[in-house]
Design an enzyme around this catalytic site. Structure first.
Site, PDB file in Angstrom:
ATOM      1  N   GLY A  33       9.364  35.481 -15.488  1.00 25.89           N
ATOM      2  CA  GLY A  33      10.756  35.083 -15.757  1.00 25.89           C
ATOM      3  C   GLY A  33      10.917  33.581 -15.590  1.00 25.89           C
ATOM      4  O   GLY A  33      11.932  33.095 -15.104  1.00 25.89           O
ATOM      5  N   GLY A  55      14.075  31.600 -16.927  1.00 23.75           N
ATOM      6  CA  GLY A  55      15.414  31.982 -16.485  1.00 23.75           C
ATOM      7  C   GLY A  55      16.026  30.961 -15.540  1.00 23.75           C
ATOM      8  O   GLY A  55      15.459  29.885 -15.297  1.00 23.75           O
ATOM      9  N   GLN A  56      17.186  31.314 -14.988  1.00 26.72           N
ATOM     10  CA  GLN A  56      17.936  30.358 -14.170  1.00 26.72           C
ATOM     11  C   GLN A  56      17.111  29.876 -12.966  1.00 26.72           C
ATOM     12  O   GLN A  56      17.042  28.682 -12.695  1.00 26.72           O
ATOM     13  CB  GLN A  56      19.255  30.986 -13.674  1.00 26.72           C
ATOM     14  CG  GLN A  56      20.200  29.958 -13.066  1.00 26.72           C
ATOM     15  CD  GLN A  56      21.229  30.560 -12.108  1.00 26.72           C
ATOM     16  OE1 GLN A  56      21.130  31.713 -11.694  1.00 26.72           O
ATOM     17  NE2 GLN A  56      22.215  29.769 -11.739  1.00 26.72           N
ATOM     18  N   ILE A 103       8.753  36.266 -21.722  1.00 26.70           N
ATOM     19  CA  ILE A 103       8.769  37.377 -22.682  1.00 26.70           C
ATOM     20  C   ILE A 103       9.129  36.815 -24.066  1.00 26.70           C
ATOM     21  O   ILE A 103       9.724  35.731 -24.149  1.00 26.70           O
ATOM     22  CB  ILE A 103       9.765  38.497 -22.271  1.00 26.70           C
ATOM     23  CG1 ILE A 103      11.147  37.919 -21.985  1.00 26.70           C
ATOM     24  CG2 ILE A 103       9.246  39.312 -21.114  1.00 26.70           C
ATOM     25  CD1 ILE A 103      12.239  38.947 -21.849  1.00 26.70           C
ATOM     26  N   TYR A 133      22.918  47.242 -10.720  1.00 28.96           N
ATOM     27  CA  TYR A 133      22.215  46.068 -10.187  1.00 28.96           C
ATOM     28  C   TYR A 133      21.959  46.267  -8.689  1.00 28.96           C
ATOM     29  O   TYR A 133      20.840  46.077  -8.198  1.00 28.96           O
ATOM     30  CB  TYR A 133      23.090  44.835 -10.434  1.00 28.96           C
ATOM     31  CG  TYR A 133      22.500  43.522  -9.991  1.00 28.96           C
ATOM     32  CD1 TYR A 133      21.423  42.961 -10.650  1.00 28.96           C
ATOM     33  CD2 TYR A 133      23.058  42.819  -8.918  1.00 28.96           C
ATOM     34  CE1 TYR A 133      20.907  41.732 -10.265  1.00 28.96           C
ATOM     35  CE2 TYR A 133      22.554  41.588  -8.531  1.00 28.96           C
ATOM     36  CZ  TYR A 133      21.475  41.054  -9.208  1.00 28.96           C
ATOM     37  OH  TYR A 133      20.975  39.830  -8.821  1.00 28.96           O
ATOM     38  N   LYS A 181      18.530  46.690  -6.501  1.00 29.21           N
ATOM     39  CA  LYS A 181      18.177  45.703  -5.457  1.00 29.21           C
ATOM     40  C   LYS A 181      17.844  46.401  -4.139  1.00 29.21           C
ATOM     41  O   LYS A 181      16.888  46.016  -3.452  1.00 29.21           O
ATOM     42  CB  LYS A 181      19.311  44.684  -5.276  1.00 29.21           C
ATOM     43  CG  LYS A 181      19.420  43.684  -6.428  1.00 29.21           C
ATOM     44  CD  LYS A 181      18.146  42.877  -6.585  1.00 29.21           C
ATOM     45  CE  LYS A 181      18.159  41.946  -7.765  1.00 29.21           C
ATOM     46  NZ  LYS A 181      16.837  41.348  -8.045  1.00 29.21           N
TER      47      LYS A 181
END
Ligand code: AKB
Length: 317
Positions: A8, A11-12, A35, A143, A147
């Protein structure tokens, strides 16, 4: 931590974490995992290796680990809270099946694994003020469910197989490099962009809604520092509360107006995001992280605001 795979990486968090480790850990090889459709560009692509790394493809991950002799994996693949509510099956697939693939590769090939948890791992029954390290975790969002399961599965692999898994519960992260996408706390990033561009900001979170927030440099420091911490001192592993500031929208807007008085805001509350925000802590107690690996944030709301505005002016104006 020498040979690192960041899954990732565009990403951020990943875009900045990859660069930070490349810059700061001498002799490290940091593979930028991505990806299709989210390929690294510019300095991220030019400053080190990049490989397709889909968490749902275990053989692909194993091949990267072998090729670069990876010893540490940062697993940053996730759908954020609001988008995960709209695509719960995809969120489960990426966050849970993906994690299982990573943990299995790590078990077979002896890698340490960092998979972030979040304030989203808590729920409506959790004490909201001074949320303790060990407390009720009964989230109602997909989410949040992923988690909590991430924390449990990561601890399971540590206790059963000795895989060196570690994690923090990130608050909402505020950064000026890569925009977040589909989170409940995104408003606290987007308002800075509107303020600097001179545009009206439409806020999806109601006034009076407190959430923990953190400036990205502190979040990156936590991710690196925890993975380098002395394991003998760690009583907890998955996952540590970390905190630096807690505010509600009006406090943030007032702080930005100290520097950009023309900021205009209108509220259009998004029911999905608001329900999630109402169930999250107002402020977490991070004393275990402070005691076990010397966690200490460096930014508060004022210093973050000064830096955000300065960086965004350079980038946008
Ligand atoms: C989100 O809002 O979904 C994330 C988080 C707090 O985990 N930023």
């Amino acid at each position: 931590m020498k040979n690192v795979l960041v899954i990732g990486s565009t990403g951020q968090i990943g875009s900045e974490l990859t660069m930070k480790i490349r810059r700061e850990i001498p002799g490290s090889t940091v593979v930028a995992g991505y990806i299709p459709g989210a390929e690294p560009k510019g300095i991220l692509l030019e400053s080190g290796p990049a490989e397709l790394a889909d968490v749902r493809n275990a053989p692909q991950l194993a091949a990267i680990v072998d090729k670069y002799r990876i010893d540490t994996i940062y697993n940053l693949a996730a759908l954020l809270s609001a988008v995960a509510e709209k695509k719960p099956l995809l969120a489960w697939d990426i966050q849970m099946n993906g994690l299982l693939n990573i943990l299995e590769v790590a078990r077979e090939k002896n890698c340490a694994v960092f998979t972030p948890s979040s304030i989203g791992s808590f729920g409506p029954e959790t004490p909201h003020v001074g949320t303790p390290q060990d407390t009720i975790q009964r989230p109602r969002s997909m989410y949040g469910v992923t988690k909590v399961a991430t924390e449990l599965l990561s601890d399971y692999y540590f206790h059963k197989y000795g895989v060196d898994t570690r994690s923090v519960r990130f608050p909402g992260l505020i950064s000026n490099v890569t925009l977040p996408g589909g989170g409940t706390t995104d408003y606290a990033v987007e308002v800075y962009y509107s303020a600097v561009k001179g545009e009206e900001f439409v806020c999806p979170i109601a006034p009076g809604t407190y959430m923990d927030m953190m400036y990205m440099p502190d979040a990156l420091g936590a991710a690196v520092h925890l993975m380098e911490a002395d394991p003998a001192r760690l009583v907890h592993r998955n996952s540590f509360n970390i905190a630096s500031m807690s505010f509600e929208p009006e406090t943030l807007f007032a702080k930005i107006r100290e520097y950009i008085p023309s900021l205009k805001v209108r509220y259009e509350v998004d029911p999905i995001r608001q329900a999630i925000a109402n169930s999250w802590p107002d402020s977490m107690d991070d004393s275990c992280a402070r005691a076990e690996w010397d966690w200490k944030p460096t930014y508060d709301l004022d210093s973050m605001t000064v830096d955000m505005i300065e960086c965004l002016r350079k980038k946008l104006v």
